[in-house]
Design an enzyme around this catalytic site. Structure first.
Site, PDB file in Angstrom:
ATOM      1  N   ARG A 104      -6.044 126.292 -22.489  1.00  0.00           N
ATOM      2  CA  ARG A 104      -5.789 125.911 -23.878  1.00  0.00           C
ATOM      3  C   ARG A 104      -7.038 126.079 -24.721  1.00  0.00           C
ATOM      4  NH1 ARG A 104      -4.075 120.353 -24.814  1.00  0.00           N
ATOM      5  NH2 ARG A 104      -3.483 121.119 -26.854  1.00  0.00           N
ATOM      6  N   HIS A 140       2.048 129.053 -19.992  1.00  0.00           N
ATOM      7  CA  HIS A 140       2.739 127.767 -19.938  1.00  0.00           C
ATOM      8  C   HIS A 140       3.337 127.499 -18.567  1.00  0.00           C
ATOM      9  CE1 HIS A 140       3.361 127.378 -24.600  1.00  0.00           C
ATOM     10  NE2 HIS A 140       2.101 127.280 -24.224  1.00  0.00           N
TER      11      HIS A 140
END
Length: 404
Positions: A107, A237
């Site tokens: 991230r 993800h």
């Protein structure tokens, strides 16, 4: 005379033949290129994407990687030879303690590179009334800054003022991808750090987890990613935890209908509701994927990050684990198969099934993990090279959170 005329005739003929061969080669090359594109979309069997095959494509792809042509492979070979090994060792030892560090660093690199390029501007603290990117709404739940700070401190001890925070960030992210079961990809280095943050750009530029597909695609396209690259990059993800507050509306009041999102598989809806109930409703989504981590550890005298309150455990915040079949369970494959079954946790992820082009790539990656690993590696290389700063631009910050 006859011999001389024959020589002239022969030379002329050879030139014609050479030109015809040249044209034929171009036609074959174009045909092969079109066939490769078509076969990729139809999930043709491809050779395993080992590091050497990806490395061999690095130079040919560099023109698409922003300013990456100014970077060099093994940039620190003379100025700080152990740099990459120090990063690798610290990340691997931390991962042994808490594998969930992987989504945090993924991230970080995405949120940094997506806003004004991979320049470590995300790592800067607010100073003298100037806001930081850290404080922008999409970044408020980011973790892992202490990890980068600790790696930087170790590198400063070994090679003062040499290794940039921007290089540390992309290299650390590459290491956790591999450790989480993803593909290795080579990275050129030589990035320099920004002297300023871009708080406003971060506030409005990070894609939202509840956007419609057209908005998500437009956001990625503005950074140079096409549909295939967007679908492959969202494969990140595959790992992490999504807290309930970021998808609760899908379970109970989708778009104000007082009903669940009809695209959700009914069995998966009940599973999600069992983890999250209506009492957990909080603020609108900002930055959904997070992780938990334990207090600091050290190994063989090599320090690991001291996290304190910046990386807390959050048992009071229920959520869904992205890789709910377990860590390293076919990185990528589970994510795409979940979308085919209507089991995407985030709305923006499930929206990849809403358009024929993106759906085709979801199906391709769900059935051919080799294809996904190749494309994900190449797209991560592209992400890591967005709008990089290289000398004489930028600087090498001695502290990743401060300019001075």
């Amino acid at each position: 005379m006859i011999i001389q005329m024959f020589g002239v005739f022969e030379t002329h003929t050879l030139r014609k033949l050479s030109f015809l061969v040249f044209l034929l080669c171009i036609l074959i090359s174009l045909k092969n290129h079109n066939a490769e594109t078509k076969n990729s979309l139809q999930t043709a069997r491809l050779p395993p994407p080992d590091s050497s095959s990806i490395f061999s494509r690095r130079l040919s792809l560099s023109a698409n990687f922003g300013d990456s042509r100014s970077l060099e492979y093994d940039f620190y070979r003379n100025s700080c030879q152990p740099a990459e090994q120090i990063i690798r060792t610290m990340i691997r030892r931390l991962y042994e303690v808490r594998p969930n560090v992987a989504p945090a660093l993924l991230r970080l690199v995405f949120h940094d590179c997506f806003i004004e390029g991979c320049d470590a501007s995300l790592l800067l603290d607010a100073v003298n009334g100037v806001r930081s990117e850290k404080d922008s709404p999409p970044n408020e739940t980011l973790k892992g800054f202490d990890i980068i700070d600790s790696i930087k401190a170790e590198l400063e001890a070994a090679c003062p003022g040499i290794v940039s925070c921007a290089d540390i960030l992309v290299l650390a992210a590459r290491e956790v991808v591999v450790l989480a079961g993803g593909p290795f990809y080579p990275l050129d280095t030589g990035r320099r750090d920004s002297s300023r943050a871009f708080a406003d750009a971060a506030t409005y530029g990070i894609p939202s987890p509840d956007e419609e597909l057209r908005t998500t695609l437009a956001s990625f396209a503005s950074r140079g990613f096409n549909e295939k690259e967007t679908v492959s990059l969202l494969g990140a993800h595959s790992i992490g935890v999504v807290h309930c507050k970021f998808f609760l509306d899908r379970l109970y009041n989708f778009h104000g209908t007082n009903r669940p999102d009809p695209s959700l598989d009914s069995g998966f809806l009940e599973l999600m509701r069992s983890r999250c109930n209506n009492s957990h409703r909080t603020a609108p989504p900002e930055s959904p994927i997070s992780f938990n981590i334990q207090p600091p550890f050290s190994f063989d005298g090599l320090p690991l990050p001291s996290f304190n309150s910046s990386l807390p455990s959050s048992p009071e915040e229920p959520g869904m684990v992205m890789d709910y079949d377990g860590l390293r369970s076919n990185f990528g494959t589970l994510y795409y198969r979940s979308l085919l079954q209507g089991r995407g946790i985030l709305y923006a992820d499930q929206q990849l099934m809403a358009k024929e082009g993106t759906e085709s790539w979801v199906r391709a990656y769900a059935s051919e993990n080799t294809l996904f690993r190749r494309d994900f590696a190449i797209t991560m290389m592209k992400l890591s090279n967005l709008q990089v700063l290289t000398a004489p631009l930028g600087l090498v910050r001695l502290n990743c959170s401060k300019v001075g």
